[in-house]
Write a protein that holds these residues in place. Structure first.
Motif, PDB file in Angstrom:
ATOM      1  N   LEU C 348       0.901  -1.148   0.020  1.00 43.97           N
ATOM      2  CA  LEU C 348       0.009   0.011   0.174  1.00 43.97           C
ATOM      3  C   LEU C 348       0.916   1.285   0.041  1.00 43.97           C
ATOM      4  N   ARG C 349       1.551   1.693  -1.102  1.00 51.07           N
ATOM      5  CA  ARG C 349       2.232   2.758  -1.380  1.00 51.07           C
ATOM      6  C   ARG C 349       1.254   3.708  -1.828  1.00 51.07           C
ATOM      7  N   THR C 350       1.721   5.158  -1.911  1.00 50.94           N
ATOM      8  CA  THR C 350       0.917   6.195  -2.255  1.00 50.94           C
ATOM      9  C   THR C 350       0.255   5.837  -3.495  1.00 50.94           C
ATOM     10  N   PRO C 351       1.037   5.488  -4.888  1.00 55.07           N
ATOM     11  CA  PRO C 351       0.475   5.121  -6.008  1.00 55.07           C
ATOM     12  C   PRO C 351      -0.917   4.139  -5.690  1.00 55.07           C
ATOM     13  N   MET C 352      -0.517   3.040  -5.104  1.00 55.56           N
ATOM     14  CA  MET C 352      -1.479   1.929  -4.713  1.00 55.56           C
ATOM     15  C   MET C 352      -2.820   2.658  -4.120  1.00 55.56           C
ATOM     16  N   LEU C 353      -2.721   3.492  -3.177  1.00 59.23           N
ATOM     17  CA  LEU C 353      -3.714   4.240  -2.462  1.00 59.23           C
ATOM     18  C   LEU C 353      -4.646   4.729  -3.482  1.00 59.23           C
ATOM     19  N   PHE C 354      -4.092   5.571  -4.175  1.00 56.62           N
ATOM     20  CA  PHE C 354      -4.890   6.389  -5.447  1.00 56.62           C
ATOM     21  C   PHE C 354      -5.573   5.361  -6.168  1.00 56.62           C
ATOM     22  N   ALA C 355      -5.032   4.190  -6.617  1.00 58.52           N
ATOM     23  CA  ALA C 355      -5.431   3.287  -7.649  1.00 58.52           C
ATOM     24  C   ALA C 355      -6.378   2.357  -6.951  1.00 58.52           C
ATOM     25  N   LEU C 356      -6.421   2.281  -5.675  1.00 61.30           N
ATOM     26  CA  LEU C 356      -7.390   1.550  -4.991  1.00 61.30           C
ATOM     27  C   LEU C 356      -8.728   2.295  -4.702  1.00 61.30           C
ATOM     28  N   ALA C 357      -8.334   3.598  -4.565  1.00 58.89           N
ATOM     29  CA  ALA C 357      -9.651   4.552  -4.222  1.00 58.89           C
ATOM     30  C   ALA C 357     -10.273   4.773  -5.533  1.00 58.89           C
ATOM     31  N   PHE C 358      -9.678   4.814  -6.811  1.00 58.70           N
ATOM     32  CA  PHE C 358     -10.246   4.705  -8.030  1.00 58.70           C
ATOM     33  C   PHE C 358     -11.406   3.864  -8.231  1.00 58.70           C
TER      34      PHE C 358
END
Lengths: 212, 119, 552
Positions: C348-358
């Motif tokens: 759960l790094r920052t890019p992944m957080l944005f991708a998961l919220a997407f």
């Protein structure tokens, strides 16, 4: 009120399905994120193509789309039936920034308009229970006649007449608005639509007041 | 078909547009729409033909490249010239007096091949 | 792998040399990485500006009968916010991302048509300046909305130079986008490296193919619509005919719907790459996703009339059919994303957080999209705040989250340094809270009868509380974006001083070829002394790592 009922049915069904899908996806995501907290990364064994599974969900999606298309198209046609015999005709003209309602069939050729400033909002008076056909046009730019309480709107174009047929089952008063951006006073372009008992309507159309 | 997959993608996409247009014709629309979408299908078919011609003349996957930086210095003045031509429609056509020389400079730079030298 | 014979100075025709690091080297560069960076950076700056305009609007609407902006200024602000976000931010950033990444991902040392790509950037930049210059004219900027229907947008109802400048600006910017679209498309189709067959292209490249096909197919219709509008402003009698009024709407929306997917596919694909990389596995259902992207894009060319359901002059049944049919390819992509994530142990790094919220946030936009694609629902909610909520869930809660996932993901590749993780997380959580607090109440506002584009509303309308909530959400969004700006500027400053954390070539264990070259990549993308790994699938680096893993 036909539009309101049909909207209510379709909106409820679609909102329920949408809510279920949303919760299912959210649940799956939450499950996968919470399940593995703190454990080691898995071994690299996974299949990235499962043609049978994919064909299955494509089929399910397509079947659902076919149902939704057919059912909503049917509802749309139910909402626009062929006009019944002798509807009451009202000519509606939108302009920057208010409305004019003319009653070409009335003996006195009644007409209602206003400035839509402050409390000077025009009232479209119609008899309750009778089919009303609004013939909708514009004097200048594109407007849109929206009665949120009836869940329906139709655009008013210049040099073109659109028809909006509605029946108000009971006496009452609803707010109408302009929905298409039409310039600086777009936000004030409100009106009332008021359904009165047929007798009161007859009195009004002959020159009486609409206080019922 | 297998030898020119990239052209097939574009052509297939154009064809899909054509099919959807044909379905629309069953429902009926204003003539403007047929002209518009028909024209777009034509443009896409031409794009597919261009890809096909290009992939017939060279292999599908590349092994050699040229670094085309010649005349890149002509680009900013060309863009400024086009901006002035467009603004000429707003502020009057006298702006062409500035735009045309600018486009001329750009053409000269393109011909002379002036560029920012890369390493 | 043979790279180009390097650009040895040819004294006869290479012209006057300019140092490559100087400003002349930037403005006339043919390096796709520089053009892509210029495009993306310009659109990010404009994103901040359009965000400020959005704050002004939320300030004006936070309370009933507010007079903070006044109707005329409000109309300019919402017009420029909408036009700016669509023509000048989300579209150019998407294409800029393609210009930067596509040659790297396909193993090409450069982009096809580099000079046209550069011209595309300059037309976009000049177009943006022209559009914004409208604020400096005596009558102010254009104020007829981003779709500017005639006759409202003609010279009689929208007098003033601001509207003319809007037409010129949008025309130039969109012309630039078309040029960049052609360049990216041609690069993918005709400049792939050896072994990079069509079915080994990364998902992002396939999304760019679908995107660019829409750009070349649909964007010219906007140029036609703008030309029609300009002609009508010169000769008012044109819009005295209904055929041209409704004709403009057809021309406009023929562009106006596909552009929504131009502003969506590249971000969706960025999310797909991020999900796959941070789950450490291949994207699920690659072939199905590729096919669904192309079908999705073709269908998107056929749905424009759903913006015209209430005009009484469109074939509603057809547009409803095609709009609802979109749920099939969209569903396939969702199954692809879910299949990638489910059962994995994501980092759960920052890019992944944005991708998961997407995933859930865009889903709200997509599901309400099916609703507004249903005529009987659309008759009520079109041109209301319901549509405003829907489109912001698609473009902000969806695409913009994909945009930030892309920024955090590829920032180390582009600059060689990592953005700060703590500030990234703060940015993310502020954005999640702000986005949902701002846009969720708008669904209710629209349902209750608030029309879009009203500069104020009466106290007795009862819209006050929900609008106030949206205003508070907007403040959270502003705070989140401030954190982002500080993060980027601090990191770039530290990089200049040499104090930033170096990222290395492949900080995330990437799957695609851009992670097989130094960060930032050299002029010709892949150094001559470091051969490209064999392209064995759409995730060649994953294959390589697995082979090395099994050998060890």
């Amino acid at each position: 009120m036909r539009q309101r009922h049909i909207f209510g049915t379709v909106f409820t069904v679609e909102a329920a399905i949408a809510g279920a899908v949303f919760l299912a996806v959210l649940g799956l995501l939450a499950w996968t994120l919470l399940r593995h907290r703190g454990t080691r990364p898995p071994a690299a064994a996974e299949r990235s193509e499962r043609p049978r599974l994919e064909a299955y969900y494509v089929g399910a999606l397509a079947a659902f789309a076919v149902f939704l298309v057919a059912w909503t198209a049917w509802q749309n046609h139910r909402e626009h039936p062929a006009a019944g015999p002798r509807p009451l005709r009202v000519d509606v003209t939108g302009f920057q920034w208010c409305w004019t309602f003319r009653y070409p069939g009335s003996p006195a050729h009644r007409s209602v308009t206003g400035t839509c400033e402050g409390r000077d909002m025009p009232t479209l008076v119609v008899p309750a229970g009778r089919t009303v056909q609004l013939r909708l046009t514009s004097r200048d730019v594109v407007h849109s006649l929206w009665v949120p309480g009836l869940r329906y709107k139709t655009d008013a174009f210049p040099h073109h007449v659109n028809t909006l047929t509605l029946t108000l089952d009971r006496a009452g008063r609803w707010r109408g608005r302009c929905a298409e951006f039409c310039g600086q006073r777009h936000h004030t372009m409100d009106f009332w639509i008021k359904a009165v008992p047929p007798r009161a309507y007859d009195r009004w159309v002959h020159g009486g007041t609409a206080t019922v | 078909m297998r030898r020119h997959p990239s052209a097939v993608v574009v052509a297939g996409w154009a064809l899909l547009n054509g099919v959807l247009l044909a379905v629309l014709a069953v429902y009926g629309e204003s003539p403007l729409v047929y002209w518009l979408w028909g024209g777009v299908v034509l443009v896409l078919a031409l794009a597919a033909a261009a890809v096909l011609v290009s992939s017939r003349s060279a292999p599908d996957q590349h092994v050699r490249y040229r670094v085309p930086d010649r005349g890149a210095g002509a680009v900013p003045p060309a863009a400024a010239g086009l901006l002035l031509v467009a603004l000429g429609f707003v502020y009057g056509h006298w702006l062409l007096c500035v735009a045309v020389p600018l486009l001329g400079v750009s053409a000269a730079l393109a011909v002379r091949g002036t560029t920012a030298r890369e390493r | 792998m043979t790279l180009a014979p390097s650009t040895r100075a040819r004294p006869d025709d290479s012209g006057r040399p300019v140092p490559p690091g100087g400003w002349l080297g930037w403005i006339s560069t043919t390096d796709h990485k520089r053009v892509g960076l210029l495009t993306a950076a310009t659109s990010l700056v404009l994103l901040l500006l359009m965000g400020v305009l959005a704050l002004l609007m939320r300030g004006q609407l936070a309370r009933p009968e507010e007079t903070f902006l006044g109707p005329h200024l409000y109309d300019q602000v919402f017009t420029v916010h909408g036009s700016g976000m669509i023509y000048l931010v989300m579209t150019p950033f998407a294409l800029g991302l393609g210009v930067y990444l596509v040659p790297l991902q396909t193993g090409a040392p450069g982009i096809a048509l580099p000079r046209l790509t550069l011209l595309g950037y300059w037309l976009y930049a000049f177009g943006a300046l022209t559009l914004l210059a409208g604020f400096a004219t005596p009558t102010g900027a254009h104020a007829a909305g981003w779709f500017s229907y005639p006759p409202l947008a003609d010279a009689e109802y929208s007098p003033g130079t601001g509207s003319d400048l809007w037409i010129v600006g949008v025309f130039l910017a969109v012309t630039g986008a078309i040029l960049q679209g052609w360049a990216v498309l041609w690069t993918i189709l005709r400049r792939r490296t050896r072994g990079m067959t069509m079915l080994r292209l990364p998902v992002f490249c396939w999304a760019m193919i679908a995107t660019c096909l829409m750009v070349i197919g649909a964007f010219p219709a906007l140029l036609a619509a703008l030309t029609l509008l300009a002609a009508g402003r010169a000769d008012a009698s044109l819009f005295a005919s209904n055929a041209w009024n409704i004709g403009y709407q057809h021309l406009f929306w023929f562009y106006g719907h596909p552009v929504v997917y131009v502003m969506f596919f590249p971000y969706l694909a960025a999310v797909a790459e991020v999900l796959a990389v941070f789950c450490g596995r291949r994207f699920f259902g690659y072939r199905g996703t590729v096919l669904s992207l192309l079908v999705f894009a073709a269908l998107s060319m056929s749905v424009w009339g759903h913006h015209m359901f209430a005009t009484g002059q469109a074939a509603n049944d057809y547009y409803s059919l095609t709009s609802i049919a979109l749920l099939v390819p969209a569903g396939v992509e969702y199954f692809g994303m879910l299949g990638t994530v489910l059962g994995a142990r994501p980092r759960l790094r920052t890019p992944m957080l944005f991708a998961l919220a997407f995933i859930p946030q865009f889903l709200i936009g997509g599901l309400t999209g099916i609703m507004v694609g249903t005529p009987v629902i659309d008759y009520h909610v079109t041109d209301s705040y319901f549509v405003v909520a829907h489109l912001h869930y698609v473009l902000f809660a969806g695409s913009a989250f994909g945009l930030f996932a892309a920024v955090y993901f590829w920032f180390p590749k582009v600059t060689g340094v990592l953005l700060d993780e703590g500030m990234g997380r703060l940015h993310f959580w502020l954005l999640v809270a702000g986005t949902n607090l701002t846009f969720l109440p708008m669904f209710a506002l629209g349902y209750l009868g608030m029309p879009r584009r009203v500069s104020t509303y009466a106290a007795f309308d009862g819209f006050g509380t929900l609008n106030l909530l949206a205003g508070i959400g907007a403040a959270l969004l502003a705070a989140g974006m401030a954190v982002f700006v500080v993060n980027v500027l601090r990191t770039l400053h530290a990089r200049r001083l040499g104090r930033a954390r170096p990222a290395g070539d492949d900080p995330w264990d990437g799957h695609t070829l851009e992670w097989a070259t130094p960060s930032p990549p050299p002029r010709l993308n892949f150094p001559a002394d470091r051969p490209l790994p064999p392209v064995t699938s759409f995730a060649p680096l994953l294959d390589l790592k697995r082979r090395e893993g099994s050998r060890a």
